[in-house]
Design a protein around this motif. Structure first.
Motif: not given
Ligand code: HEM
Ligand code: FES
Lengths: 92, 265
Positions: B49-64
């Protein structure tokens, strides 16, 4: 083995759709395949479901003692006109 | 053991300062951003897993979280599958009985149900994952190759499902694989009942017969029998998982190399 219009013939029970085993349903007077529902008349002719052609028939003869002999290595296909071949049925 | 001004002096802190803990984890209990980063980089599993993530990447709505769930379900299948292998014997004589015993007698035989339900679930999650990747347009450059890798993963998932389906050796299994393998027999050129198979002949000698076509290669015979069961078992337990893992490694590696997870534009 089926008897129809004075002829006895041996139908292969391998569905011509994808190879399951159609069963004879006495009440509906037809062969019905459990896999995708192909239906065949007593003659082997397909009339419902995905099967593209009739069931095949095997070579059938009477031996010297009057017993029926079925040779499963010879097949007769209706769509090739092979059911007219006298080896594909016996008359009664 | 010196005083740690930043932290408490609890059991965990003491433990993290032992030589064993340092040898294994290198970084102690993380206290600042740098240490948290080091934890990620020093651990083979975490560094996926990357050290840093953009906020949207952990939004369930984006990746489910469908890709992540597919992977999680795959892990569940691996663990339960290995346990099943201790019990199940892939022979015509024992296969069906072993499955029945797993259902009714064997302690922890519930592994079989977990394995089967998870198998259905994985097919669903993989399809949904593909759907979300499509809907978010994440297949576009530079991620087009990872989409192709994904298609391979999808096919492999379906093949896992197909080969596993035969193993219970019940009526459903045998006829489903009869149907499925008869389709292979209709492959153009290399299936006996497929178009063009008679072209592959030398004079009177046909190369594609019911004992030398694609269907025969798949089931090791002309009907579903012992050979098919063994073949499917080996593919299901060893061959396909091995290949799918290689492609998963490529898939995960490529997400990082393609610039991390895509973003809404
Ligand atoms: C065994 C099946 C698969 C597993 C375990 C898997 C796993 C993952 C994971 C964990 C991610 C990170 C983002 C997320 O969770 O959505 C991801 C991203 C991605 N996957 Fe999959 N995947 C699988 C199959 C597929 C399939 C069938 C496709 C499409 C044909 C695909 C195409 C992609 C692409 C293009 C990305 C990058 C998406 C982005 O950057 O937003 N994968 N995959
Ligand atoms: S195999 Fe008989 S209907 Fe499909």
């Amino acid at each position: 083995m089926a008897r129809d219009a004075g002829k006895i013939y041996a139908l292969s029970t391998v569905c011509t759709h994808l190879g399951c085993t159609p069963n004879w349903l006495e009440s509906d007077n037809k062969f019905k395949c459990p896999c995708h529902g192909s239906g065949f008349y007593k003659t082997g002719i397909n009339f419902e479901g995905p099967a593209p052609r009739p069931l095949e028939r095997f070579k059938i003869t009477l031996d010297d003692d009057g017993e029926i002999v079925v040779d499963k290595t010879r097949k007769f296909q209706q769509e090739k006109g092979e059911w007219r071949d006298p080896e594909s049925y016996i008359t009664v | 053991m010196g005083e740690n001004s930043a932290g408490k002096n609890g059991f965990l802190d003491k433990l993290s300062r032992t030589q064993v803990a340092k040898a294994i984890f290198r970084t102690g209990i993380p206290r600042d951003r740098r240490q948290r980063m080091m934890i990620m980089l020093n651990n083979v599993f975490l560094h996926l897993h990357p050290v840093r993530l953009p906020k949207h990447a952990v939004r369930v709505k984006y990746t489910w979280c469908m890709g992540g769930l597919s992977f999680f379900v795959f892990l569940v299948l691996t663990v339960t599958g290995i346990l099943l292998m201790f019990y199940y014997r892939p022979t015509v004589e024992y296969a069906y009985g072993d499955i029945m015993d797993l259902k009714e007698q064997v302690p922890l035989g519930i592994m079989r149900e977990i394995h089967r339900w998870s198998a259905h679930l994985m097919v669903i999650t993989v399809w949904l994952h593909m759907f979300r990747v499509f809907m978010t347009g994440s297949y576009k450059p530079p991620r087009e190759f990872n989409w192709a890798v994904g298609v391979v993963l999808l096919v492999l998932t379906m093949l896992m499902s197909f080969t596993g389906y035969l193993l219970p050796w019940d009526q459903l299994a045998i006829w489903a694989i009869t149907v499925g393998s008869n389709m292979a027999g209709a492959t153009p050129m290399v299936g006996t009942s497929g178009p063009g198979s008679s072209l592959l002949a030398l004079g009177d000698v046909n190369f594609i017969t019911s004992s030398s076509d694609a269907r025969f290669a798949m089931i090791g015979g002309r009907f579903i029998g012992e050979a098919a069961l063994l073949r499917f078992y080996v593919l299901h337990c060893i061959g396909l998982p091995f290949i799918i893992m290689i492609f998963m490694i490529i898939h995960f590696w490529r997400i990082r190399k393609d610039g991390g997870i895509s973003g809404p534009t």
